[in-house]
Write a protein that holds these residues in place. Structure first.
Motif, PDB file in Angstrom:
ATOM      1  N   PRO A 152       0.784  -1.174   0.150  1.00 26.81           N
ATOM      2  CA  PRO A 152      -0.062   0.103   0.198  1.00 26.81           C
ATOM      3  C   PRO A 152       0.792   1.224  -0.080  1.00 26.81           C
ATOM      4  O   PRO A 152       0.344   2.242  -0.379  1.00 26.81           O
ATOM      5  N   LEU A 153       1.977   1.213   0.606  1.00 20.16           N
ATOM      6  CA  LEU A 153       3.002   2.415   0.663  1.00 20.16           C
ATOM      7  C   LEU A 153       3.942   2.608  -0.484  1.00 20.16           C
ATOM      8  O   LEU A 153       4.611   3.619  -0.497  1.00 20.16           O
ATOM      9  N   LEU A 154       3.832   1.550  -1.586  1.00 16.00           N
ATOM     10  CA  LEU A 154       4.787   1.599  -2.419  1.00 16.00           C
ATOM     11  C   LEU A 154       4.883   2.861  -3.305  1.00 16.00           C
ATOM     12  O   LEU A 154       5.859   3.320  -3.491  1.00 16.00           O
ATOM     13  N   ARG A 155       3.921   3.303  -3.583  1.00 14.11           N
ATOM     14  CA  ARG A 155       3.605   4.692  -4.628  1.00 14.11           C
ATOM     15  C   ARG A 155       4.024   5.714  -3.745  1.00 14.11           C
ATOM     16  O   ARG A 155       4.340   6.962  -4.521  1.00 14.11           O
ATOM     17  N   GLU A 156       3.945   5.653  -2.516  1.00 14.42           N
ATOM     18  CA  GLU A 156       4.208   6.940  -1.643  1.00 14.42           C
ATOM     19  C   GLU A 156       5.705   6.922  -1.170  1.00 14.42           C
ATOM     20  O   GLU A 156       6.120   8.141  -0.945  1.00 14.42           O
ATOM     21  N   ILE A 157       6.345   5.911  -1.372  1.00 13.53           N
ATOM     22  CA  ILE A 157       7.772   5.932  -0.927  1.00 13.53           C
ATOM     23  C   ILE A 157       8.442   6.639  -2.173  1.00 13.53           C
ATOM     24  O   ILE A 157       8.447   5.713  -3.335  1.00 13.53           O
ATOM     25  N   PRO A 158       9.463   7.445  -1.991  1.00 12.62           N
ATOM     26  CA  PRO A 158      10.235   8.053  -2.991  1.00 12.62           C
ATOM     27  C   PRO A 158      11.327   7.305  -3.590  1.00 12.62           C
ATOM     28  O   PRO A 158      11.576   6.279  -2.875  1.00 12.62           O
ATOM     29  N   SER A 159      11.473   7.350  -4.814  1.00 14.06           N
ATOM     30  CA  SER A 159      12.899   6.620  -5.634  1.00 14.06           C
ATOM     31  C   SER A 159      14.094   6.761  -4.644  1.00 14.06           C
ATOM     32  O   SER A 159      14.360   7.811  -3.984  1.00 14.06           O
ATOM     33  N   SER A 160      15.070   5.931  -4.916  1.00 15.37           N
ATOM     34  CA  SER A 160      16.484   6.206  -4.500  1.00 15.37           C
ATOM     35  C   SER A 160      17.142   7.687  -4.494  1.00 15.37           C
ATOM     36  O   SER A 160      17.659   8.396  -4.005  1.00 15.37           O
ATOM     37  N   SER A 161      16.875   7.899  -6.093  1.00 18.84           N
ATOM     38  CA  SER A 161      17.605   8.971  -6.565  1.00 18.84           C
ATOM     39  C   SER A 161      16.607  10.322  -5.881  1.00 18.84           C
ATOM     40  O   SER A 161      17.496  11.316  -5.762  1.00 18.84           O
ATOM     41  N   ALA A 162      15.273  10.255  -6.037  1.00 17.48           N
ATOM     42  CA  ALA A 162      14.647  11.527  -5.611  1.00 17.48           C
ATOM     43  C   ALA A 162      14.969  11.658  -3.875  1.00 17.48           C
ATOM     44  O   ALA A 162      15.215  12.906  -3.584  1.00 17.48           O
ATOM     45  N   VAL A 163      15.362  10.622  -3.129  1.00 18.68           N
ATOM     46  CA  VAL A 163      15.650  10.793  -1.641  1.00 18.68           C
ATOM     47  C   VAL A 163      17.047  11.456  -1.528  1.00 18.68           C
ATOM     48  O   VAL A 163      17.381  12.323  -0.832  1.00 18.68           O
ATOM     49  N   LEU A 164      17.914  10.977  -2.524  1.00 17.91           N
ATOM     50  CA  LEU A 164      19.244  11.556  -2.323  1.00 17.91           C
ATOM     51  C   LEU A 164      19.095  13.136  -2.806  1.00 17.91           C
ATOM     52  O   LEU A 164      19.916  13.830  -2.473  1.00 17.91           O
ATOM     53  N   ARG A 165      18.459  13.520  -3.767  1.00 12.01           N
ATOM     54  CA  ARG A 165      18.549  15.108  -4.064  1.00 12.01           C
ATOM     55  C   ARG A 165      17.757  15.775  -3.080  1.00 12.01           C
ATOM     56  O   ARG A 165      18.201  16.888  -2.732  1.00 12.01           O
ATOM     57  N   LYS A 166      16.779  15.268  -2.228  1.00 11.57           N
ATOM     58  CA  LYS A 166      16.203  16.005  -1.339  1.00 11.57           C
ATOM     59  C   LYS A 166      17.216  16.132  -0.245  1.00 11.57           C
ATOM     60  O   LYS A 166      17.125  17.187   0.368  1.00 11.57           O
ATOM     61  N   CYS A 167      17.865  15.060   0.208  1.00 10.12           N
ATOM     62  CA  CYS A 167      18.670  15.250   1.436  1.00 10.12           C
ATOM     63  C   CYS A 167      20.044  16.058   0.876  1.00 10.12           C
ATOM     64  O   CYS A 167      20.420  17.090   1.901  1.00 10.12           O
ATOM     65  N   SER A 168      20.440  16.030  -0.226  1.00  7.15           N
ATOM     66  CA  SER A 168      21.487  17.104  -0.648  1.00  7.15           C
ATOM     67  C   SER A 168      21.215  18.575  -0.637  1.00  7.15           C
ATOM     68  O   SER A 168      21.692  19.265  -0.220  1.00  7.15           O
ATOM     69  N   LYS A 169      19.586  18.927  -0.975  1.00  6.49           N
ATOM     70  CA  LYS A 169      19.291  20.323  -0.986  1.00  6.49           C
ATOM     71  C   LYS A 169      19.039  20.512   0.435  1.00  6.49           C
ATOM     72  O   LYS A 169      19.382  21.585   0.874  1.00  6.49           O
ATOM     73  N   ALA A 170      18.527  19.672   1.267  1.00  5.79           N
ATOM     74  CA  ALA A 170      18.270  20.005   2.853  1.00  5.79           C
ATOM     75  C   ALA A 170      19.622  20.341   3.486  1.00  5.79           C
ATOM     76  O   ALA A 170      19.630  21.191   4.049  1.00  5.79           O
ATOM     77  N   ARG A 171      20.727  19.607   3.164  1.00  2.00           N
ATOM     78  CA  ARG A 171      22.209  19.900   3.523  1.00  2.00           C
ATOM     79  C   ARG A 171      22.710  21.008   2.970  1.00  2.00           C
ATOM     80  O   ARG A 171      23.432  21.905   3.788  1.00  2.00           O
ATOM     81  N   ALA A 172      22.293  21.269   1.839  1.00  2.00           N
ATOM     82  CA  ALA A 172      22.968  22.505   1.358  1.00  2.00           C
ATOM     83  C   ALA A 172      22.167  23.799   1.949  1.00  2.00           C
ATOM     84  O   ALA A 172      22.767  24.779   1.945  1.00  2.00           O
ATOM     85  N   PHE A 173      21.142  23.884   2.173  1.00  2.00           N
ATOM     86  CA  PHE A 173      20.270  24.994   2.863  1.00  2.00           C
ATOM     87  C   PHE A 173      20.185  25.128   4.455  1.00  2.00           C
ATOM     88  O   PHE A 173      20.711  26.197   4.688  1.00  2.00           O
ATOM     89  N   ASP A 174      20.466  23.811   5.101  1.00  2.00           N
ATOM     90  CA  ASP A 174      20.483  24.076   6.451  1.00  2.00           C
ATOM     91  C   ASP A 174      21.796  23.528   7.162  1.00  2.00           C
ATOM     92  O   ASP A 174      21.880  23.791   8.232  1.00  2.00           O
ATOM     93  N   GLY A 175      22.268  22.927   6.286  1.00  4.21           N
ATOM     94  CA  GLY A 175      23.656  22.267   6.738  1.00  4.21           C
ATOM     95  C   GLY A 175      23.494  21.065   7.444  1.00  4.21           C
ATOM     96  O   GLY A 175      24.568  20.228   7.599  1.00  4.21           O
ATOM     97  N   GLU A 176      22.367  20.607   7.821  1.00  2.00           N
ATOM     98  CA  GLU A 176      22.184  19.240   8.473  1.00  2.00           C
ATOM     99  C   GLU A 176      20.570  19.074   7.967  1.00  2.00           C
ATOM    100  O   GLU A 176      19.642  19.689   7.488  1.00  2.00           O
ATOM    101  N   GLU A 177      20.387  17.750   8.105  1.00  2.00           N
ATOM    102  CA  GLU A 177      18.982  17.174   7.933  1.00  2.00           C
ATOM    103  C   GLU A 177      18.053  17.405   8.955  1.00  2.00           C
ATOM    104  O   GLU A 177      18.596  16.844  10.088  1.00  2.00           O
ATOM    105  N   LYS A 178      17.058  18.323   8.996  1.00  2.00           N
ATOM    106  CA  LYS A 178      16.221  18.549  10.036  1.00  2.00           C
ATOM    107  C   LYS A 178      14.671  18.180   9.901  1.00  2.00           C
ATOM    108  O   LYS A 178      14.057  18.079  10.778  1.00  2.00           O
ATOM    109  N   ASP A 179      14.611  17.638   8.739  1.00  2.00           N
ATOM    110  CA  ASP A 179      13.147  17.233   8.484  1.00  2.00           C
ATOM    111  C   ASP A 179      12.859  15.965   8.749  1.00  2.00           C
ATOM    112  O   ASP A 179      13.448  14.960   8.114  1.00  2.00           O
ATOM    113  N   PRO A 180      11.998  15.604   9.937  1.00  2.00           N
ATOM    114  CA  PRO A 180      12.086  13.972  10.255  1.00  2.00           C
ATOM    115  C   PRO A 180      11.230  13.336   9.166  1.00  2.00           C
ATOM    116  O   PRO A 180      11.630  12.129   9.039  1.00  2.00           O
ATOM    117  N   GLU A 181      10.269  13.930   8.463  1.00  2.00           N
ATOM    118  CA  GLU A 181       9.485  13.171   7.459  1.00  2.00           C
ATOM    119  C   GLU A 181      10.635  12.753   6.416  1.00  2.00           C
ATOM    120  O   GLU A 181      10.413  11.643   5.830  1.00  2.00           O
TER     121      GLU A 181
END
Length: 627
Positions: free
Chosen positions: A88-117
């Protein structure tokens, strides 16, 4: 100033507290490692995971049970629970490449990952990848039981099916196929199961061709880089070569599992995913969409964006051609090479977009010689007759294949049928027809009886199709056909050899000459066939008598079907002979039992009886013994 953190006093723990902590620690270690848990415990972990997000840490514990070495009941229970959780959660879970992009953007903006979601989704993505890897390991492993292999394959294909927007998840499917090809153990049961269940879906076929083309190209590049300097005396290099041969065998078994591509003859086709091969999702269509002319009007309207059968057939054929061309560039083992050549003309060439691409592969195979050339002949003949491919020395190579060994090969039936077809053209030069007839006639002296039947059938057809070579049946002694006109022999001109013509009774045919034009077949005769008239096999001696008829009269004669004799052996010749109904049987009847073996009339002047002196000696012998 920020208040200082209060210092903590070290107090000695009580005995009861230390034992409680040790018990909790050991229980946590057992649960995390998945050891010493019963089936009820695994079911409880699965129910907790499905009931609340608070028990998300049960995921690693359940994944740890997915192994070919795990108990079967625990592994199946864990697999079913994890599949029910992730689907049931398969379409909600992002792909590996999408997760890496979001994490790299969060590190570049805040310096560390703060979004628990974001952290939670990245963790879920990692657990899903671990689950898929375990499923592939179970499906590919030779140690896995059939029951859990079936469940693992169904779970993998469910994940492949439920991609975003109803499309196929190529990432999961590509990893699955790569795991099959990279396996070091036998995967034939898995390939058979995959082919029987899922290769009937047209989108699975299409994306399998797509993924396999990439896998084959990666394997080809790896072979070019790693095996540039290979030593046959190095054990490591030999081990690598063995792994490559094993991977090529797996790829061929996978590609050969697909059914025939005959979509034009079918009125409908079935897809595994919702979208199939289309990029847009039609409305009100179920996951197993069946597109047919008999569908309701509303469903036909929803299928306007779906490609037509002819368009899909072209796309499938294009991918089919690309994957087979990529595969034939690999260094094929001998057994795979023979299997490909044996099925090329039936299961590959008819479904390619441009079969002439195979010309280089088939000509190289035809030039190898031996059994490989015999097997390549069928495909090359199709390219020459149907695709306009030219091969100038085709008949020379065909002539060179006529050896005693060809009568013992496994594929002799198809070879001799094709040989008969190649010699059927009326535009064949007389010298070429005579060379083939004489070569076959000479082979009749050294092949088994089943091969002699094939030879007589082929010569029968050659004499009937080409009346200009009927002089080979009776070539008068000393009257070799030296002055054959250019019209009859094509481009070959013969000159009278005075030295050769003096040697009466010498066959001028050169059996070791590979060029039929230089074999001197036109100066010879089919005297070898005359020797078969007294063959010990009645079937051969009877069949030779058919050559005595005037085969130039087409109205009174007919061609012999070579296929009736092409698969013969000692057993078939003997079986046919004992089944043959004989009208006249030589029998001898006597009114009185003859007293002697021969009668006086058989040998005039001779008598067969016991003479008087011999009778007296036989009577005197007992008396002497008594004395």
């Amino acid at each position: 100033m920020a208040p200082a953190l209060p210092s903590k006093k070290r107090t000695k723990p009580q005995a009861g507290e230390s034992t409680k902590k040790k018990k909790k620690k050991s229980k946590k270690e057992n649960s995390s490692s998945g050891g010493s848990l019963s089936l009820d415990d695994v079911k409880t972990l699965g129910h907790q995971l499905l009931s609340s997000r608070a028990h998300i840490n049960n995921l690693p514990v359940l994944i740890s049970f997915l192994s070919p070495a795990s108990p079967l009941d625990l592994a199946i229970e864990s697999l079913v629970s994890l599949q029910s959780f992730f689907l049931p959660l398969l379409r909600e879970i992002p792909s590996s490449s999408a997760v890496l992009r979001k994490c790299s953007k969060a590190r570049a903006f805040d310096g560390e990952e703060k979004d628990p979601e974001l952290v939670y989704k990245a963790w879920m993505r990692q657990r899903l990848d671990d689950f898929v890897d375990k499923l592939i390991e179970i499906a590919v492993s030779e140690q896995s039981a059939d029951a859990i292999r079936d469940v693992a394959l169904e779970a993998i294909m469910d994940f492949v099916k439920l991609g975003k927007d109803g499309s196929i998840q190529l990432d999961v499917y590509n990893r699955f196929l790569h795991g099959i090809v990279s396996s070091t153990s036998a995967v034939d049961p898995l390939i058979d199961l995959l082919g029987s269940k899922y290769f009937k879906y047209i989108d699975i076929r299409y994306f399998t061709y797509t993924c396999m083309e990439k896998i084959i190209k990666n394997l080809e590049s790896r072979i070019m880089s790693e095996f540039e300097h290979v030593s046959l005396h190095d054990d490591e290099d030999l081990s690598k070569a063995g792994k490559v041969d094993f991977a090529v065998n797996i790829i061929y078994n996978l590609l050969s599992q697909f059914p025939a591509l005959e979509l034009e003859k079918e009125q409908s086709y079935e897809t595994w995913s919702e979208l199939g091969l289309s990029s847009e999702k039609p409305e009100n269509i179920s996951s197993n969409n069946l597109i047919s002319d008999t569908e309701p009007h509303d469903l036909k309207k929803a299928n306007k964006n779906v490609s037509s059968i002819s368009h899909i057939s072209k796309k499938i054929r294009s991918r089919f051609t690309k994957v087979w061309i990529s595969f034939l560039r690999l260094p094929l083992p001998v057994d795979v090479y023979k299997q490909v050549l044996a099925s090329l003309h039936q299961s590959i060439i008819p479904y390619m977009t441009n079969p002439s691409i195979l010309c280089d592969f088939l000509t190289r195979s035809y030039d190898i010689g031996g059994v490989i050339s015999v097997m390549a002949l069928n495909g090359l003949f199709i390219l020459m007759t149907q695709c306009g491919v030219e091969y100038p020395k085709f008949y020379e190579k065909l002539y060179a294949l006529l050896t005693p060994a060809v009568f013992m090969t496994k594929f002799r039936a198809s070879f001799f049928q094709l040989l008969d077809t190649c010699l059927k053209s009326s535009y064949l030069p007389a010298y070429l027809a005579a060379a083939f007839a004489k070569k076959l006639s000479r082979l009749a002296l050294s092949v088994p009886p089943s091969g002699e039947l094939i030879i007589i059938a082929l010569i029968h057809n050659l004499l009937r199709r080409h009346p200009s070579i009927n002089f080979l049946v009776h070539q008068p002694l000393g009257e070799e056909n030296n002055d054959v006109s250019m019209e009859n022999t094509g481009s070959i001109e013969y000159s009278r050899d005075p030295a050769a013509s003096k040697k009466l009774g010498t066959d001028q045919f050169d059996d070791h000459e590979s060029d039929p034009a230089k074999s001197n077949a036109m100066r010879s005769s089919l005297w070898e066939i005359e020797t078969l008239r007294h063959h010990y096999s009645p079937a051969i001696s009877r069949f030779v008598a058919s050559l005595e008829n005037d085969l130039t009269v087409r109205a009174k004669t007919s061609e012999v079907t070579v296929a009736d004799f092409a698969s013969g052996s000692y057993a078939t010749v003997f079986r046919d002979e004992i089944r043959r109904r004989i009208k006249q049987v030589p029998l001898a009847f006597y009114q009185v039992i003859p007293p002697t073996l021969f009668s006086d009339s058989d040998f005039p002047g001779w008598t067969f009886g016991i003479q008087n002196n011999e009778k007296q000696e036989t009577k005197a012998a007992p008396n002497e013994v008594a004395a």
